[in-house]
Design an enzyme around this catalytic site. Structure first.
Site, mmCIF file in Angstrom:
data_model
loop_
_atom_site.group_PDB
_atom_site.id
_atom_site.type_symbol
_atom_site.label_atom_id
_atom_site.label_comp_id
_atom_site.label_asym_id
_atom_site.label_seq_id
_atom_site.Cartn_x
_atom_site.Cartn_y
_atom_site.Cartn_z
ATOM 1 N N LEU A 163 50.474 9.172 66.327
ATOM 2 C CA LEU A 163 50.362 10.628 66.234
ATOM 3 C C LEU A 163 49.634 11.169 67.459
ATOM 4 C CD1 LEU A 163 50.713 13.087 64.133
ATOM 5 C CD2 LEU A 163 48.260 12.749 63.762
ATOM 6 N N GLU A 164 48.542 10.504 67.779
ATOM 7 C CA GLU A 164 47.744 10.909 68.951
ATOM 8 C C GLU A 164 48.577 10.798 70.226
ATOM 9 O OE1 GLU A 164 43.384 9.478 67.266
ATOM 10 O OE2 GLU A 164 44.577 8.152 68.503
ATOM 11 N N LEU A 165 49.266 9.668 70.349
ATOM 12 C CA LEU A 165 50.081 9.441 71.561
ATOM 13 C C LEU A 165 51.179 10.490 71.670
ATOM 14 C CD1 LEU A 165 50.915 7.630 73.984
ATOM 15 C CD2 LEU A 165 52.365 6.371 72.388
#
Ligand code: NAG
Ligand code: NAG
Ligand code: NAG
Ligand code: NAG
Ligand code: NAG
Ligand code: NAG
Ligand code: NAG
Length: 593
Positions: A482-484
């Protein structure tokens, strides 16, 4: 008896004196300068050359002094000198004072003629050849008789050719007929040329009018008809009105003699002279002002040749050669001079020394070599130190991108929680980035991770998304990805966040699309374990280059360390044991007490 003895004695005496006289004769030999050629069947008169060339007095003086002139000849193919017989049946040879007459000359009159002047005590004689020649068949002349040359100035008007040597053959009362021929063609009706008694008038002298002009004079004497044939070779020469001072063809300032030391220096001096009657035409070389005639150096040689041009103009070529000229000799002043009656001119040869070729290539090679070496050195320096160079440039000239961009954090660190890299992130990465470089980090550990939307807002508040890649990262699924994804989307769409990939541990083939894309598009900074720990090492420099440009003072960095925003919780706040470790690291590096 007495009478007889007296006669005998006088005969003996006369024989003795005659003998002594002939013994004492001043013999001038054969005067080959006086080559007399006369036409067969034509009258001729020959003067004794003694009075013309060899004696100081004339015939009348000698005659009145009691001296007698006697003629002898050696006929062709005979070796006996015999007195000339004036009483031949045809009576064709006669003598008058110092002149021998032929009425007419016959072929067998050819021979060596001697005229001798003498009295009882004195004698002087000279011989000369006389040749009687027949005319060539179907020709008005004989090819063996050389015509006398006469010069005519080009374009001069009303010039006259006079039929020569015809005086004295006929009395003035007789008017002979004179016919003119050019190369044996009758001149009658010729353009601009017409006979006028014993003269031929040339209206205008033209180059085309040159040639052999023959006059045949016919007159009557004692009932016989005689011919006199004379030929004049007409030469057309340049007019003195158009004569010029010497004209230099070479040397001139346009021709440069470029030589290497040791070469033969060959300088031709070519000078054109217009025809000028009785003018001397001189060409000479000087070296540093000295005439080469006065230089006895065997290295220096001078030769001269002459080329005759139309109208008797000519070109003189005087060539100066300096064998194996030294550098010193190439520097000398070589000047050619020329003179005629119209003036004196000079022209200096442009002699230069050639830069020696080998020396030149050495210099060129050196220059090229130096340049290549410099380029190689620069490339090496660039490859070895480019990181340092980029950092140096950023530190001095980079603009601080953190001011007024509305972001709170420099880096959001995305990593696999619950894995071995947790310590790397929370201790090593955080320690160096915050303490050494003064960046503000946003790190959530496994205990303090906010929800999905909140995570995104933190990412948006960061300038960089640092992804710590490892097999665990891929395995972990949703949170990390999700962060990436958020980071990549932000980078692609708004460009206000940059993704940094740090490979903690090599990943084998990844099936995650985003990761593949990111790895293909971005530089991956590789962590090499112990080797990368040193804060001044390559890993940190590579990382620093990817980090935002930030003008930090120490206080600011400390400031940053102290004002960690509440929301972005970090392990350091929760777990003080790690803080001490960070301090240890800072001390180890020596930046922070
Ligand atoms: C010969 O020479 C004398 C004296 O030098 C001179 O008077 C005389 O005229 C000359 N005669 C001829 C025919 O030249
Ligand atoms: C020369 O030739 C002529 C005729 O051709 C002849 O009468 C004469 O005797 C010759 N003279 C001599 C010296 O041979
Ligand atoms: C005239 O004399 C010259 C020189 O002595 C000689 O060579 C030549 O053959 C002679 N000519 C005649 C026609 O005898
Ligand atoms: C012969 O001539 C020479 C020169 O002219 C003169 O000196 C000499 O007295 C003459 N001799 C006689 C005997 O006339
Ligand atoms: C003129 O005569 C000379 C000698 O015979 C000859 O060599 C020359 O060719 C002649 N010139 C002309 C233009 O016929
Ligand atoms: C004189 O010359 C003319 C023309 O060249 C010629 O026809 C004639 O036979 C010559 N006469 C004599 C006597 O040589
Ligand atoms: C070379 O020599 C000539 C003649 O001696 C002189 O006129 C000329 O000025 C000299 N040139 C130079 C450049 O000295």
């Amino acid at each position: 008896m007495k009478m007889v003895s007296v006669l005998l004695v006088s005969l003996w005496l006369s024989m003795v004196t005659l003998g002594r006289g002939s013994e004492r004769c001043d013999d001038w030999g054969v005067d080959t300068m006086k080559q007399i050629q006369i036409y067969d069947g034509e009258p001729a008169k020959i003067k004794c050359p003694l009075f013309e060339t060899f004696l100081k007095y004339n015939y009348s003086t000698a005659h009145s002094a009691g001296l007698t002139l006697i003629w002898y000849r050696i006929a062709q193919d005979r070796d006996l000198e015999e007195p000339i017989n004036y009483r031949l049946p045809d009576n064709h040879i006669s003598k008058d004072k110092d002149t021998l007459w032929f009425w007419p000359a016959l072929l067998n009159d050819t021979g060596n003629y001697t005229c001798m002047l003498r009295n009882t005590t004195y004698c002087s004689k000279v011989a000369f050849p006389l040749e009687v020649v027949p005319k060539d068949q179907h020709s008005c002349v004989s090819h063996s008789i050389k015509p006398t040359e006469e010069m005519f100035y080009l374009e001069h008007a009303n010039q006259k050719i006079t039929c020569p040597d015809i005086d004295g053959f006929y009395p003035p009362s007789v008017t002979p007929t004179v016919k003119w021929y050019l190369d044996c063609n009758s001149v009658d009706g010729f353009y601009e040329r017409y006979p006028q008694g014993p003269k031929l008038v040339i209206g205008i002298v033209r180059s085309a009018y040159k040639g052999n002009y023959t006059c045949i004079v016919t007159f009557k004497d004692h009932g016989r008809t005689y011919n006199l044939t004379r030929t004049i070779k007409m030469k057309v020469v340049g007019s003195p009105n158009k004569a010029l001072p010497p004209q230099f063809i070479s040397p001139n300032e346009k021709v440069v003699y470029e030589l290497e030391a040791g070469d033969d220096l060959i300088l031709p001096c070519e000078v054109f002279f217009t025809f000028l009657k009785d003018s001397r035409t001189e060409v000479w070389w000087t070296i540093d002002g000295r005439n080469t005639v006065d230089i006895t150096d065997p290295k220096i040689k001078v030769t001269q040749s002459e080329i005759t041009r139309d109208f008797e103009d000519k070109t003189l070529v005087r060539t100066l050669t300096v064998a194996k000229a030294t550098a010193e000799e190439l520097k000398r002043n070589y000047t050619c001079h020329a003179r005629n009656a119209k003036g004196e001119e000079r022209s200096q040869a442009v002699v230069r020394m050639k830069v020696v070729a080998p020396k030149y290539t050495v210099e060129l090679a050196c220059g090229l070599g130096a340049t290549i070496l410099l380029v190689v050195v620069l490339i090496v320096i660039y490859h070895v130190y480019w990181l340092e160079m980029v950092l140096f440039y950023r530190a001095h000239f980079g603009t601080d991108e953190t001011i007024l961009d509305g972001k709170e954090y420099d880096v959001y660190v995305s990593y696999a929680r619950n894995a071995e890299e947790e310590e790397f992130v929370l201790l090593t990465l955080r320690g160096v980035l915050e303490n050494e470089f003064g960046y503000k980090l946003c790190i959530f550990d496994r205990d303090s991770l906010p929800g999905g939307n909140e995570t995104l807002s933190f990412i948006q508040k960061s300038r960089r998304l640092l992804v710590v890649l490892s097999p665990n990262y891929v395995l972990q699924g949703t949170q990390a990805l999700l962060e990436l994804k958020a980071g990549l989307e932000n980078m692609a769409s708004k460009g206000n966040i940059k993704v940094i990939l740090v490979q903690y541990k090599a990943i084998k083939k990844s099936k995650v699309k985003e990761l593949k894309q990111a790895k293909a598009a971005l530089n991956v900074i590789k962590w090499k374990g112990e080797k990368s720990k040193f804060p001044k090492g390559r890993f940190w420099k590579q990382l620093q280059v990817e980090m935002p440009v930030k003008k930090i003072s120490r206080s600011l960095s400390l400031d940053g360390l102290m004002h960690i925003p509440e929301k972005c919780l970090t392990q350091s706040e929760n777990k003080p044991k790690h803080t001490s470790k960070i301090h240890k690291l800072g001390q180890g590096v020596g930046f922070f007490p």
